[in-house]
Scaffold this motif. Structure first.
Motif, PDB file in Angstrom:
ATOM      1  N   ILE A 179       0.862  -1.187   0.000  1.00 54.01           N
ATOM      2  CA  ILE A 179       0.000   0.000   0.000  1.00 54.01           C
ATOM      3  C   ILE A 179       0.895   1.233   0.000  1.00 54.01           C
ATOM      4  O   ILE A 179       2.049   1.176   0.453  1.00 54.01           O
ATOM      5  N   THR A 180       0.388   2.336  -0.515  1.00 50.47           N
ATOM      6  CA  THR A 180       1.177   3.564  -0.563  1.00 50.47           C
ATOM      7  C   THR A 180       1.045   4.345   0.742  1.00 50.47           C
ATOM      8  O   THR A 180       0.118   4.110   1.544  1.00 50.47           O
ATOM      9  N   ALA A 181       1.953   5.290   0.927  1.00 50.52           N
ATOM     10  CA  ALA A 181       1.896   6.152   2.112  1.00 50.52           C
ATOM     11  C   ALA A 181       0.608   6.966   2.120  1.00 50.52           C
ATOM     12  O   ALA A 181      -0.009   7.170   3.166  1.00 50.52           O
ATOM     13  N   VAL A 182       0.181   7.416   0.922  1.00 50.04           N
ATOM     14  CA  VAL A 182      -1.046   8.202   0.823  1.00 50.04           C
ATOM     15  C   VAL A 182      -2.252   7.397   1.291  1.00 50.04           C
ATOM     16  O   VAL A 182      -3.101   7.886   2.048  1.00 50.04           O
ATOM     17  N   GLU A 183      -2.317   6.144   0.866  1.00 54.34           N
ATOM     18  CA  GLU A 183      -3.422   5.276   1.278  1.00 54.34           C
ATOM     19  C   GLU A 183      -3.367   5.014   2.788  1.00 54.34           C
ATOM     20  O   GLU A 183      -4.395   5.009   3.478  1.00 54.34           O
ATOM     21  N   PHE A 184      -2.146   4.806   3.289  1.00 53.76           N
ATOM     22  CA  PHE A 184      -1.938   4.570   4.717  1.00 53.76           C
ATOM     23  C   PHE A 184      -2.462   5.775   5.526  1.00 53.76           C
ATOM     24  O   PHE A 184      -3.186   5.623   6.511  1.00 53.76           O
ATOM     25  N   MET A 185      -2.107   6.983   5.086  1.00 49.35           N
ATOM     26  CA  MET A 185      -2.541   8.220   5.764  1.00 49.35           C
ATOM     27  C   MET A 185      -4.062   8.334   5.781  1.00 49.35           C
ATOM     28  O   MET A 185      -4.662   8.697   6.789  1.00 49.35           O
ATOM     29  N   LYS A 186      -4.657   8.051   4.634  1.00 46.16           N
ATOM     30  CA  LYS A 186      -6.114   8.150   4.523  1.00 46.16           C
ATOM     31  C   LYS A 186      -6.814   7.188   5.461  1.00 46.16           C
ATOM     32  O   LYS A 186      -7.806   7.521   6.103  1.00 46.16           O
ATOM     33  N   ARG A 187      -6.267   5.958   5.531  1.00 45.02           N
ATOM     34  CA  ARG A 187      -6.884   4.946   6.397  1.00 45.02           C
ATOM     35  C   ARG A 187      -6.761   5.357   7.877  1.00 45.02           C
ATOM     36  O   ARG A 187      -7.672   5.109   8.669  1.00 45.02           O
ATOM     37  N   LEU A 188      -5.628   5.968   8.212  1.00 40.84           N
ATOM     38  CA  LEU A 188      -5.433   6.425   9.597  1.00 40.84           C
ATOM     39  C   LEU A 188      -6.141   7.751   9.879  1.00 40.84           C
ATOM     40  O   LEU A 188      -6.321   8.132  11.027  1.00 40.84           O
ATOM     41  N   ASP A 189      -6.493   8.452   8.780  1.00 46.60           N
ATOM     42  CA  ASP A 189      -7.153   9.752   8.889  1.00 46.60           C
ATOM     43  C   ASP A 189      -6.264  10.785   9.592  1.00 46.60           C
ATOM     44  O   ASP A 189      -6.652  11.444  10.554  1.00 46.60           O
ATOM     45  N   VAL A 190      -5.018  10.899   9.085  1.00 45.36           N
ATOM     46  CA  VAL A 190      -4.078  11.887   9.623  1.00 45.36           C
ATOM     47  C   VAL A 190      -3.400  12.609   8.472  1.00 45.36           C
ATOM     48  O   VAL A 190      -3.366  12.118   7.336  1.00 45.36           O
ATOM     49  N   LYS A 191      -2.851  13.794   8.766  1.00 42.82           N
ATOM     50  CA  LYS A 191      -2.119  14.564   7.760  1.00 42.82           C
ATOM     51  C   LYS A 191      -0.702  14.003   7.601  1.00 42.82           C
ATOM     52  O   LYS A 191      -0.216  13.235   8.433  1.00 42.82           O
ATOM     53  N   LYS A 192      -0.034  14.464   6.541  1.00 46.22           N
ATOM     54  CA  LYS A 192       1.286  13.933   6.200  1.00 46.22           C
ATOM     55  C   LYS A 192       2.302  14.088   7.334  1.00 46.22           C
ATOM     56  O   LYS A 192       2.998  13.138   7.700  1.00 46.22           O
ATOM     57  N   THR A 193       2.396  15.307   7.910  1.00 41.41           N
ATOM     58  CA  THR A 193       3.379  15.555   8.965  1.00 41.41           C
ATOM     59  C   THR A 193       3.134  14.648  10.164  1.00 41.41           C
ATOM     60  O   THR A 193       4.051  14.024  10.697  1.00 41.41           O
ATOM     61  N   ARG A 194       1.861  14.571  10.577  1.00 40.51           N
ATOM     62  CA  ARG A 194       1.512  13.726  11.729  1.00 40.51           C
ATOM     63  C   ARG A 194       1.749  12.253  11.415  1.00 40.51           C
ATOM     64  O   ARG A 194       2.183  11.486  12.288  1.00 40.51           O
ATOM     65  N   PHE A 195       1.516  11.852  10.164  1.00 40.49           N
ATOM     66  CA  PHE A 195       1.713  10.456   9.756  1.00 40.49           C
ATOM     67  C   PHE A 195       3.155  10.020  10.001  1.00 40.49           C
ATOM     68  O   PHE A 195       3.407   8.975  10.604  1.00 40.49           O
ATOM     69  N   TYR A 196       4.107  10.848   9.546  1.00 34.37           N
ATOM     70  CA  TYR A 196       5.505  10.467   9.700  1.00 34.37           C
ATOM     71  C   TYR A 196       5.974  10.552  11.155  1.00 34.37           C
ATOM     72  O   TYR A 196       6.893   9.836  11.558  1.00 34.37           O
ATOM     73  N   GLU A 197       5.322  11.423  11.940  1.00 39.91           N
ATOM     74  CA  GLU A 197       5.614  11.444  13.378  1.00 39.91           C
ATOM     75  C   GLU A 197       5.175  10.131  14.021  1.00 39.91           C
ATOM     76  O   GLU A 197       5.889   9.562  14.851  1.00 39.91           O
ATOM     77  N   ILE A 198       3.989   9.673  13.625  1.00 42.18           N
ATOM     78  CA  ILE A 198       3.442   8.413  14.157  1.00 42.18           C
ATOM     79  C   ILE A 198       4.346   7.243  13.794  1.00 42.18           C
ATOM     80  O   ILE A 198       4.660   6.392  14.637  1.00 42.18           O
ATOM     81  N   ILE A 199       4.774   7.220  12.534  1.00 40.42           N
ATOM     82  CA  ILE A 199       5.653   6.123  12.068  1.00 40.42           C
ATOM     83  C   ILE A 199       6.965   6.132  12.845  1.00 40.42           C
ATOM     84  O   ILE A 199       7.453   5.069  13.289  1.00 40.42           O
ATOM     85  N   LYS A 200       7.515   7.302  13.039  1.00 43.33           N
ATOM     86  CA  LYS A 200       8.790   7.431  13.771  1.00 43.33           C
ATOM     87  C   LYS A 200       8.651   6.908  15.200  1.00 43.33           C
ATOM     88  O   LYS A 200       9.506   6.168  15.698  1.00 43.33           O
ATOM     89  N   GLU A 201       7.556   7.298  15.843  1.00 38.40           N
ATOM     90  CA  GLU A 201       7.293   6.868  17.221  1.00 38.40           C
ATOM     91  C   GLU A 201       7.053   5.354  17.266  1.00 38.40           C
ATOM     92  O   GLU A 201       7.542   4.661  18.162  1.00 38.40           O
ATOM     93  N   TYR A 202       6.315   4.862  16.293  1.00 38.04           N
ATOM     94  CA  TYR A 202       5.971   3.436  16.250  1.00 38.04           C
ATOM     95  C   TYR A 202       7.225   2.577  16.069  1.00 38.04           C
ATOM     96  O   TYR A 202       7.372   1.533  16.718  1.00 38.04           O
ATOM     97  N   GLU A 203       8.106   3.030  15.203  1.00 34.97           N
ATOM     98  CA  GLU A 203       9.323   2.255  14.925  1.00 34.97           C
ATOM     99  C   GLU A 203      10.290   2.227  16.112  1.00 34.97           C
ATOM    100  O   GLU A 203      11.101   1.311  16.238  1.00 34.97           O
ATOM    101  N   LYS A 204      10.177   3.224  16.975  1.00 29.47           N
ATOM    102  CA  LYS A 204      11.025   3.256  18.163  1.00 29.47           C
ATOM    103  C   LYS A 204      10.644   2.182  19.169  1.00 29.47           C
ATOM    104  O   LYS A 204      11.495   1.633  19.886  1.00 29.47           O
ATOM    105  N   VAL A 205       9.360   1.873  19.239  1.00 35.52           N
ATOM    106  CA  VAL A 205       8.870   0.958  20.279  1.00 35.52           C
ATOM    107  C   VAL A 205       8.587  -0.453  19.762  1.00 35.52           C
ATOM    108  O   VAL A 205       8.191  -1.324  20.528  1.00 35.52           O
ATOM    109  N   ARG A 206       8.713  -0.680  18.472  1.00 35.58           N
ATOM    110  CA  ARG A 206       8.420  -2.009  17.910  1.00 35.58           C
ATOM    111  C   ARG A 206       9.442  -3.046  18.400  1.00 35.58           C
ATOM    112  O   ARG A 206      10.585  -2.767  18.561  1.00 35.58           O
TER     113      ARG A 206
END
Length: 205
Positions: free
Chosen positions: A178-205
């Protein structure tokens, strides 16, 4: 005509104390001009509107000189324009015994000299206070950053549904299914917040 000019530095500050003072002087609400804006310059809508109204012989009340402004040259210029060019008067309630332009006018040329000296001194004090405020704000921001505090609006936490979607879609996104755009839409977040979420998620995985 009597007018009142009221200013607070931001929309969060309450102007009511100053407004009440003007009402106690018998000034009608329609002639009380209120700005919620910094005093660094005079490009303020209500101040400029008041200047359009003011005529020779009118009287303007302000609570304190720094409510007029906090710019040294600007305060002196505006004061002289109103009292000498337009021919109106200004009373500063905080220093009424010193700052009532009617008293200086009654003293002729000597009054002008005294007025200029007092005005220069208090305008300088007002400007220095503005500089101190800006310095304290800058120091506060620097200290907060040094302590790792995040400034601005707090981040909105992910809902339970969003958290579940994140866990489900993250591996698909990493596998490019899936693309990043589709991922953002499914999460219902903007681009900046999306990459913040990914960064935070990858730290704790």
């Amino acid at each position: 005509m009597r007018m009142g000019y009221v200013r607070v530095s931001s929309k969060d500050q309450n102007e009511q104390r100053q407004v009440n003072k003007m009402r106690q002087l018998g000034i009608e609400d329609r002639y009380i001009f209120v700005d919620k804006q910094s005093g660094k310059n005079f490009d303020r809508p209500q101040y400029q509107l008041m200047k359009q109204f003011v005529r020779e012989g009118d009287l303007i009340y302000i609570d304190a000189l720094d409510r007029l402004g906090r710019d040294y040259d600007g305060i002196i210029k505006e004061w002289k324009e109103i009292t000498r060019d337009i021919g109106a008067d200004i009373v500063v309630l905080e220093n009424e015994s010193l700052f009532d332009s009617r008293k200086f006018k009654s003293m002729g040329d000597m009054g002008k000299l005294m007025e200029d000296q007092f005005l220069s001194l208090l305008s300088y004090v007002a400007e220095q206070e503005r500089k101190k405020i800006r310095q304290r704000q800058a120091e506060g921001i620097a200290q907060a950053k040094a302590k790792g505090k995040t400034l601005g609006r707090p981040k909105k936490e992910l809902s339970t549904e969003q958290t579940a979607l994140l866990k489900e879609l993250y591996p698909l996104w990493k596998a490019k299914e899936i693309t990043a755009v589709e991922f953002m839409k499914r999460l219902d977040v903007k681009k900046t917040r999306f990459y913040e979420i990914i960064k935070e998620y990858e730290k704790v995985r």
